[in-house]
Design an enzyme around this catalytic site. Structure first.
Site, PDB file in Angstrom:
ATOM      1  N   GLU A   1     -12.014   9.958  -3.661  1.00  0.00           N
ATOM      2  CA  GLU A   1     -11.269  10.960  -4.405  1.00  0.00           C
ATOM      3  C   GLU A   1     -12.046  11.247  -5.688  1.00  0.00           C
ATOM      4  O   GLU A   1     -12.851  12.145  -5.722  1.00  0.00           O
ATOM      5  CB  GLU A   1      -9.835  10.472  -4.680  1.00  0.00           C
ATOM      6  CG  GLU A   1      -8.944  11.598  -5.161  1.00  0.00           C
ATOM      7  CD  GLU A   1      -7.536  11.531  -4.598  1.00  0.00           C
ATOM      8  OE1 GLU A   1      -7.241  10.699  -3.737  1.00  0.00           O
ATOM      9  OE2 GLU A   1      -6.716  12.347  -5.059  1.00  0.00           O
TER      10      GLU A   1
ATOM     11  N   GLU B   1      -2.135   3.069 -10.253  1.00  0.00           N
ATOM     12  CA  GLU B   1      -1.580   4.347  -9.812  1.00  0.00           C
ATOM     13  C   GLU B   1      -0.078   4.228  -9.517  1.00  0.00           C
ATOM     14  O   GLU B   1       0.684   5.154  -9.734  1.00  0.00           O
ATOM     15  CB  GLU B   1      -2.309   4.795  -8.544  1.00  0.00           C
ATOM     16  CG  GLU B   1      -1.826   6.108  -7.952  1.00  0.00           C
ATOM     17  CD  GLU B   1      -2.662   6.538  -6.759  1.00  0.00           C
ATOM     18  OE1 GLU B   1      -3.276   5.660  -6.120  1.00  0.00           O
ATOM     19  OE2 GLU B   1      -2.710   7.746  -6.476  1.00  0.00           O
TER      20      GLU B   1
HETATM   21  C1  RAM Z   1      -3.303  11.770  -5.876  1.00  0.00           C
HETATM   22  C2  RAM Z   1      -3.530  11.016  -7.129  1.00  0.00           C
HETATM   23  C3  RAM Z   1      -3.710  11.894  -8.322  1.00  0.00           C
HETATM   24  C4  RAM Z   1      -2.622  12.911  -8.393  1.00  0.00           C
HETATM   25  C5  RAM Z   1      -2.533  13.683  -7.106  1.00  0.00           C
HETATM   26  C6  RAM Z   1      -1.393  14.667  -7.098  1.00  0.00           C
HETATM   27  O1  RAM Z   1      -4.481  12.245  -5.411  1.00  0.00           O
HETATM   28  O2  RAM Z   1      -2.417  10.184  -7.356  1.00  0.00           O
HETATM   29  O3  RAM Z   1      -3.692  11.095  -9.468  1.00  0.00           O
HETATM   30  O4  RAM Z   1      -2.825  13.777  -9.483  1.00  0.00           O
HETATM   31  O5  RAM Z   1      -2.382  12.819  -6.029  1.00  0.00           O
END
Ligand code: RAM
Length: 932
Positions: A490, A767
């Site tokens: 990512e 997260e």
């Molecule tokens: C995931 C991650 C990221 C968030 C998006 C919407 O990829 O948690 O931090 O901003 O989703």
């Protein structure tokens, strides 16, 4: 190099007592566009700033004078520009007023300043700035590549490019202007040209491609010389994000122009063209996500030095690629910021040999090894071990984060990868010849250079660790662009993450230039209809003409410039992005014509706490309506736009958008607030956003805060917020009469809370609130990063409220500051300092034996409004007296002070619980105390 001038409190007090003022010292910490001695900037009138060496209490700058010259010793004899004495207090964001610079021109500048008593300081030590090539047409270089034309690229070896040339006259100056499609590492005569890595960095490449300028005068000599560059896939064509590779193109390429000036005034240019030669070497593949494969036996020693036989090398192709997106790098580059030694080597139950560095971070490792040629060592990287102590990589998804190094043999070799980085705390090693010792690996922390962190310390060790964890979160994710995470497939510039974290970022580190650079990418990638992609640089919706844009994510376009304006007083950032902000708000207004934004895709309060089924009776679902969240953010962005218009003197826009914000607020109340004051789904986030964004009528706020406190109590003092509710939560409570609840939430240690991960041993921000569950199991591996800073946004409150340091919004950039600590949570002291554009603003309170002591240091040329909590005017002492001008404001004493060091002492008389002034009164008292 920044000089820190600080004298201890006692010496300041002593000099005051004896009436001896210390002489004004020279201004220091000179910067241009936030950078110390920048080389190769394309800004025609860089804004200059300096800090003042004035020590007297109340020190201000009455006037300044800047001189500009072609050499550091030419100010007296041949100045290029002399401002003369300029009678203003401005010492930051002062536009350079001299003659416009020619491409490549360097000028030196120095400054002196007059203080309030009209005494002039000595001149500063000279600083400089140097123009880049400024115009794309200046480049004579052509793009070159050795990559074939292909519809899709495959991972493969790094490309080596070289050119040998002769200089038959002595060299007095040389600059290398260079960039690439892909990432490069460049050498002149076998020596690296920079300590920055992963150049040219990541920008929205189609529209903005940074080039770098290096002073390579010392690298060259009369006679034979050579220049060499190695190209990796990088962000341009390698893997990044979750959608594979080739995001910008399939062919890597180099653009380089070496401009040499000789002693006799003549010039030589060496540019990339069809005379360069290409090959490959030891880097067999290199990918940001996958890691690097390196066979040291394939090194070509001396390949970037003169005299190397490149007969077997291939010719290059000249690539027809535009140069109009080139822009001089105007932000800190990525560097090796620090080294971390491993703490231990463990053998996991599954048999892996694992180095534990004790800290989750982003960067890479340096390998030191001795062994037979042909031995291959594999290095895998992970953030965590699982509950059995095994190496855990499932949360990395498809990012292998694996290096393979093949030894060339011999007396010992050391190796670092080049065109990749990893998110890790643990490294699993196999294939090592013999048993590796701790000296075999050293971790190297890489990120955009943000300087040293500010300071937040307290009597509460877990809170201190929480702040350190957000600093590490920022280190790990401020690598070229503000990313969500540095480890899995990512690593994208998710707009929502930085939107919520931006103010915290400015409290942790000097973040202006880094964030401003990203805002340029955001503006570049904004769609024609005003919508803003979810990630910037936009590699997800790049080919689409329009996308929806989501509340709290796309609102980065209004919030981030506003934060930069607040934290650094940078009005130009508002001017630069005003059009983008407006286009976004207009876009939302079209999507929400009656003010309630309930259309299109939304992330909502992303990753909010969700109760497991068996708890559902006590802990009802925390989910806040996406339409509520979106409407709240619509009001917020319209409001920030109106404020920005007012700052910029766009009065009719200011009125228009203030009216829009008011209409959206009304719509919010109509749609989501009941007559008795319940907001939306009665969730913490609903109240937090409504209060933090000022969406409720004044008379309803205190009651809403009580309901919010009730929603917290219903969860036994646990939070239930997601990405968007979390940063608002403590402010919403504390600003409206519920500070005790705010402190209880902050210091909660059980799940879900900020300190739960800290108790679990986290060294970064997770997260998910339950990345590692109380039973040791993991959250869903598909989305379980252990280095994701969004929830760390609480640090804003810890600086602004717990320590009490903030800018006065009416005089941003800490031109006027507010020092208003609000003790609680059982803490006995908090000590914080922020390096403001004017110098260090510090506050330390401690409570001992019923006595409160608050020490404050206010930088020169600024003023501060100090609000002393729990104080009675007559009992307050500053230098043994009740300070003049102090006023009783409810349970506090408020006064205004100028620059200098102060120590306030008084008996601590906290408000009796329940008798705390209600929210409205609390805020009104502070607002009334602020200078108009
Ligand atoms: C995931 C991650 C990221 C968030 C998006 C919407 O990829 O948690 O931090 O901003 O989703």
């Amino acid at each position: 190099m920044m000089r820190v001038l600080r004298c201890c409190l006692l010496c300041v007090l002593a000099s005051m007592a004896f009436g001896t003022a210390r002489a004004a010292e020279a201004p220091f910490a000179l910067t241009a566009e936030y950078m110390t001695d920048p080389v190769g900037i394309d800004v025609p009138r860089p804004r200059l700033a300096w800090k003042l060496g004035f020590h007297e209490r109340g020190a201000v700058q009455r006037a300044w004078q800047v001189q500009v010259a072609a050499a550091p010793d030419a100010f007296g004899s041949a100045p290029l520009w002399d401002s003369g004495r300029v009678d203003t207090a401005d010492s930051v964001h002062v536009p350079y007023g001299g003659p416009l610079l020619a491409p490549g021109q360097r000028v030196y500048w120095r400054v002196r300043a007059w203080n309030g008593a009209d005494a002039v300081s000595p001149w500063s030590v000279p600083a400089y700035f140097e123009a880049g090539l400024v115009r794309p047409a200046e480049w004579r270089a052509r793009w070159i590549t050795a990559d074939p034309v292909a519809a899709k690229s495959a991972p493969g070896p790094a490309m080596l490019l070289r050119r040998q040339f002769r200089l038959d006259r002595p060299v007095v100056r040389a600059r290398l202007y260079i960039t690439s499609l892909g990432v490069y590492e460049a050498q002149v005569n076998g020596r690296q040209v920079t300590d920055q890595v992963l150049r040219p960095g990541w920008t929205s490449y189609d529209k903005r491609l940074h080039y770098q300028t290096y002073d390579v005068t010392g690298h060259l000599k009369q006679g034979d010389n050579a220049i060499g560059a190695m190209l990796g896939d990088g962000w341009y064509r390698g893997g990044i994000g979750f959608n594979g590779r080739d995001h910008y193109g399939t062919r890597r390429a180099l653009l380089a122009e070496l401009r040499v000036t000789h002693a006799d005034g003549t010039a030589t240019r060496i540019v990339t063209d069809d005379r360069w030669r290409a090959s490959t070497g030891a880097v067999l593949s290199s990918d940001l996500l996958q890691g690097e494969t390196y066979d040291a036996r394939l090194e070509q020693p001396g390949w970037a030095a003169p005299g190397f036989g490149d007969q077997a090398w291939r010719t290059v192709a000249v690539l027809d690629h535009p140069k109009d997106a080139l822009a001089g790098q105007a932000a800190p580059g990525v560097r090796r910021i620090m080294e971390v030694r491993p703490q231990r080597i463990l053998r996991t139950p599954q048999g892996d040999t694992v180095f534990d560095f004790g800290q989750n971070m982003a960067g890479w490792v340096r390998l030191a090894v001795r062994g037979p040629a042909g031995t291959t060592i594999r290095l895998r990287h992970a953030e965590v071990l699982d509950k059995d102590g095994n190496f855990y990589t499932a949360n990395l998804r498809t990012a292998a984060q694996t290096h393979r190094y093949t030894l060339k043999g011999g007396p010992g070799e050391t190796w670092e990868p080049r065109f990749t980085f990893q998110g890790f705390r643990y490294v699993a090693v196999d294939g090592f010849p013999g048993r590796p010792g701790l000296e075999a690996l050293t971790a190297i922390v890489l990120h955009s250079d943000l300087g040293v962190p500010n300071r937040w310390e307290s009597s509460h060790p877990l809170l201190n660790r929480l702040v350190r964890n957000t600093e590490w979160g920022q280190r790990g994710n401020f690598l070229e662009v503000p990313t969500d995470c540095p480890q899995r497939n990512e690593r994208l510039g998710w707009t929502g993450d930085v939107q919520v974290f931006a103010r915290t970022a400015t409290y942790n580190f000097g973040s202006a230039a880094f964030l401003a650079k990203w805002m340029d990418d955001l503006a570049a990638d904004q769609k024609a209809d005003g919508s803003i992609p979810f990630v910037i640089p936009d590699i997800v919706s790049r080919k689409k003409a329009s996308i929806d844009g989501a509340a709290g994510w796309s609102d980065a376009v209004t919030v981030v410039p506003w934060v930069i304006y607040q934290a650094y007083g940078d009005r130009a950032i508002l001017a630069r992005h005003y059009g983008s902000m407006k286009a976004w708000v207009d876009h939302v207004a079209r999507r929400a014509p009656d003010g309630v934004w309930n259309t299109g895709f939304q992330f909502g309060d992303w990753l909010a706490y969700q109760a497991p089924a068996h708890e559902a009776r006590d802990y009802p679902g925390a989910t806040t309506g996406k339409d509520l969240v979106a409407t709240a953010y619509f009001a917020r962005s319209a409001d920030l736009l109106a404020r920005s218009a007012a700052v910029l003197g766009k009065d009719s826009d200011a009125r228009h958008y203030a009216a829009l914000a008011a209409r959206v607020r009304l719509a919010f109340n109509r749609e989501f607030v009941t007559a008795s004051g319940r907001v939306g789904e009665n969730t913490q986030t609903a109240y937090a956003l409504a209060l933090r964004f000022d969406l409720l009528p004044a008379e309803q706020r205190a009651a809403a805060a009580r309901r919010l406190a009730g929603a917290v109590a219903a969860r036994k003092d646990h939070l239930s917020t997601g990405f968007l509710g979390t940063p608002a939560l403590l402010f919403a409570l504390g600003d409206h009469g519920q500070i005790e609840t705010a402190w209880r939430l902050l210091t909660r240690e059980t799940y879900p809370s900020w300190l739960y991960p800290v108790k679990q041993g986290a060294t970064t921000i997770w997260e998910r609130w339950d990345g590692i569950r109380p039973d040791g199991g993991f959250q869903d591996a598909a989305m379980n990063s252990f280095n994701h800073y969004a929830y760390g946004a609480v640090v804003e409150w810890m600086y602004a409220v717990a320590a009490g340091i903030d800018t006065d919004p009416a005089a941003p950039g800490y031109r006027r500051s507010i020092v208003r600590p609000r003790p609680g949570g059982g803490l006995t002291w908090v000590d914080a300092a922020v390096e403001t554009p004017y110098g260090r603003l510090a506050a330390r309170w401690d409570l001992r034996g019923g006595t409160m002591r608050l020490a404050v240091a206010v930088p020169p040329n600024t003023r501060s409004t100090v609000v002393l909590p729990g104080a009675v005017l007559e009992e307050l002492s500053l230098d043994g007296e009740v300070p003049p001008g102090a006023r009783q404001t409810g349970n506090d004493v408020t006064l205004r002070i100028g620059a200098g060091h102060y120590l306030f002492t008084y008996p601590w008389r906290p408000a009796t619980p329940g008798a705390a002034p209600d929210g409205a009164g609390d805020r009104a008292a502070v607002a009334a105390a602020l200078p108009k």
